[in-house]
Design a protein around this motif. Structure first.
Motif, short mmCIF file in Angstrom:
data_model
loop_
_atom_site.label_atom_id
_atom_site.label_comp_id
_atom_site.label_asym_id
_atom_site.label_seq_id
_atom_site.Cartn_x
_atom_site.Cartn_y
_atom_site.Cartn_z
N ASP A 338 47.38 48.44 37.04
CA ASP A 338 47.01 48.16 38.43
C ASP A 338 46.16 46.91 38.54
OD1 ASP A 338 48.39 50.41 39.21
OD2 ASP A 338 46.61 51.68 39.40
N ASP A 339 45.21 46.75 37.61
CA ASP A 339 44.34 45.57 37.63
C ASP A 339 45.15 44.30 37.35
OD1 ASP A 339 42.15 47.17 38.11
OD2 ASP A 339 41.57 47.29 35.99
N ILE A 340 46.08 44.39 36.42
CA ILE A 340 46.92 43.23 36.11
C ILE A 340 47.78 42.87 37.31
CG2 ILE A 340 48.71 42.31 34.59
CD1 ILE A 340 47.74 44.36 32.47
N ALA A 341 48.41 43.87 37.94
CA ALA A 341 49.27 43.61 39.10
C ALA A 341 48.48 42.99 40.24
CB ALA A 341 49.93 44.91 39.55
N ALA A 342 47.26 43.47 40.47
CA ALA A 342 46.43 42.91 41.54
C ALA A 342 46.08 41.45 41.25
CB ALA A 342 45.15 43.74 41.69
N ALA A 343 45.80 41.14 39.98
CA ALA A 343 45.48 39.75 39.61
C ALA A 343 46.69 38.85 39.79
CB ALA A 343 44.99 39.70 38.16
N ILE A 344 47.89 39.37 39.50
CA ILE A 344 49.11 38.59 39.73
C ILE A 344 49.29 38.32 41.21
CG2 ILE A 344 51.63 38.60 39.54
CD1 ILE A 344 51.31 40.37 37.04
N GLU A 345 49.05 39.32 42.05
CA GLU A 345 49.19 39.15 43.49
C GLU A 345 48.26 38.07 44.01
OE1 GLU A 345 51.26 40.24 45.67
OE2 GLU A 345 52.35 41.68 44.46
N ARG A 346 47.05 37.99 43.45
CA ARG A 346 46.09 36.98 43.90
C ARG A 346 46.58 35.57 43.64
NH1 ARG A 346 42.15 40.76 42.04
NH2 ARG A 346 41.95 39.71 40.04
N MET A 347 47.46 35.39 42.64
CA MET A 347 47.99 34.05 42.37
C MET A 347 48.73 33.49 43.58
SD MET A 347 49.44 34.38 38.47
CE MET A 347 48.34 34.17 37.05
N TRP A 348 49.28 34.36 44.40
CA TRP A 348 50.04 33.90 45.57
C TRP A 348 49.14 33.49 46.73
CZ3 TRP A 348 53.00 35.16 41.77
CH2 TRP A 348 54.35 34.81 41.79
N THR A 349 47.83 33.71 46.60
CA THR A 349 46.90 33.38 47.68
C THR A 349 46.01 32.19 47.34
OG1 THR A 349 45.14 34.87 46.91
CG2 THR A 349 46.85 35.82 48.32
N LEU A 350 46.10 31.68 46.10
CA LEU A 350 45.22 30.60 45.68
C LEU A 350 45.59 29.29 46.37
CD1 LEU A 350 45.02 31.34 41.84
CD2 LEU A 350 43.33 31.90 43.58
N SER A 351 44.58 28.62 46.90
CA SER A 351 44.82 27.34 47.58
C SER A 351 44.36 26.15 46.75
CB SER A 351 44.10 27.32 48.94
OG SER A 351 42.70 27.53 48.77
N GLU A 352 43.54 26.39 45.72
CA GLU A 352 43.02 25.32 44.87
C GLU A 352 43.34 25.62 43.40
OE1 GLU A 352 38.89 24.84 45.59
OE2 GLU A 352 39.16 24.02 47.60
N ARG A 353 43.48 24.55 42.62
CA ARG A 353 43.74 24.68 41.18
C ARG A 353 42.77 23.78 40.43
NH1 ARG A 353 49.90 26.30 40.53
NH2 ARG A 353 49.80 25.24 38.53
N PRO A 354 41.50 24.24 40.27
CA PRO A 354 40.49 23.39 39.62
C PRO A 354 40.82 23.12 38.17
CG PRO A 354 39.68 25.64 39.88
CD PRO A 354 40.98 25.56 40.63
#
Length: 387
Positions: A338-354
């Motif tokens: 569940d934690d891994i899947a949630a972290a993957i989902e967050r990749m689709w919301t990132l607006s910056e790539r520092p």
């Protein structure tokens, strides 16, 4: 007088970690490159890195078959023993002026022991880093056997000194893999569809014109008996995220048979329907695929090294990279699906790539060649310590 530099490559990731240094050594007027390819770098089921090496124009001087089947703790130890015996013969034949060993894989200690016992100056690339498990012990053992240290980051430089090595033998060069990352980033925009189409993989065709992720999960040596369960948790997370996925096969470490079995069983039961599997890619192609992705998931060091420079988001799972320097691109999670899947989902919301330049600025190869051409390699001085 030209110095003969023998570089031993034992695994798929080791090549990308040293490729630009190989080019710089080959092209330096005062150096002669001797290239030895060994262990899993020779095996098709782990990517057949030797084919990539030769297609890049490098001449392979010797090959050393040393991997014992089984992918467990016993076979790792036995493979190291076979490598030690065979590499001693290779070094006796080639008579190099120095030997380069790379990073922390278990096979690398065979290179270091053989060179050290034969009074051949040993150069260690990527010493001083912290990674946990048996890899870290191997890395520090290589450091203590080595005479010249080519480190990749500031913290590694300090740590090698703390291990008792003399400052004048430690050189902060950066990592050659960052040279490739720079080249990939500066290249014209890549046609990812054309890149993945050049490689034979397994699984359904993936439309990489749409957002996709990359997965690279290796077994953890100290948790080798849990590798299948850990892979199954990742499989469940990738299934739950339901994103187009490019999955790269694990390294030959204790526990890799468990990881591989989990993947095969999942495919047999109709899972990973949006996942395509690859054994290997040319290093530059792989980096371009990463740049075009939403991010990388798993426990590969590429997530913390090259991806920090590139600004590629990374979900780092578990303990394999525990203690290693990391940039703002990394999110650490445990083995829970569940934690891994949630972290993957967050990749689709990132607006910056520092981006962070922890492991170099992209010009390590030529620095390494210059060090090798000018370093004092007198074995008498190498064996003199000042405590």
């Amino acid at each position: 007088m030209t110095r003969k530099v023998c570089v031993v490559i034992t695994a798929r990731p080791s090549y990308s970690r040293v490729r630009t240094a190989l080019e710089a050594i080959r092209d330096h007027p005062d150096l002669e490159l001797q290239l030895v390819v060994a262990a899993s770098a020779l095996l098709d089921r782990y990517g057949g890195a030797i084919k990539v090496i030769e297609s890049d124009g490098f001449k392979v001087d010797r090959t050393v078959y040393m991997i014992v089947e089984g992918e467990n703790l016993v076979t790792s130890a036995k493979s190291t023993g076979f490598g030690l015996a065979e590499l001693a013969t290779v070094f006796d034949d080639l008579k190099p002026d120095m030997v380069i060993t790379i990073a922390d894989r278990y096979e690398t200690i065979a290179t270091s022991i053989a060179a050290a016992y034969m009074n051949i100056p040993l150069v260690h690339l990527q010493g001083g880093e912290v990674t946990g498990s048996i890899d870290e012990k191997t890395r520090h053992a290589n450091t203590k056997l080595a005479d010249v240290h080519l480190v990749c980051c500031e913290s590694a430089h300090k740590r090698v000194q703390l291990l008792g090595e003399r400052p004048e033998r430690i050189f902060l060069t950066g990592c050659p893999s960052i040279d490739l990352a720079r080249q990939a980033l500066e290249a014209d925009p890549a046609d990812i569809s054309a890149i993945v189409g050049r490689y034979a993989g397994v699984g359904p065709g993936i439309d990489v014109t749409q957002p996709y992720v990359v997965v690279m999960q290796h077994p953890v040596t100290t948790e080798h008996d849990q590798s299948r369960a850990q892979a199954e948790a990742l499989i469940d997370a990738v299934e739950a995220a339901d994103k187009p996925t490019l999955w790269f096969w694990p390294n030959v470490d204790a526990g890799s048979d468990g990881t591989s079995k989990a993947l095969r069983v999942a495919r047999e039961h109709g899972k990973l329907r949006r996942t395509h599997f690859y054994r290997n890619m040319q290093p530059l192609d792989f980096l371009k695929v990463l740049i075009g992705s939403r991010g990388i998931i798993g426990n590969s060091s590429v997530a913390l090294r090259e991806c920090a420079y590139l600004g590629v988001p990374a979900v780092n799972i578990g303990t394999r990279q525990q203690g290693r320097d990391r940039g703002r691109n990394v999110v650490d999670v445990g083995y829970g699906s569940d934690d891994i899947a949630a972290a993957i989902e967050r990749m689709w919301t990132l607006s910056e790539r520092p981006r962070d330049f922890i492991y170099g600025d992209g010009f390590a190869g030529r620095r390494i060649a210059e060090v090798l051409a000018t370093a004092d390699l007198s074995i008498e001085k190498m064996l003199t310590y000042s405590w």
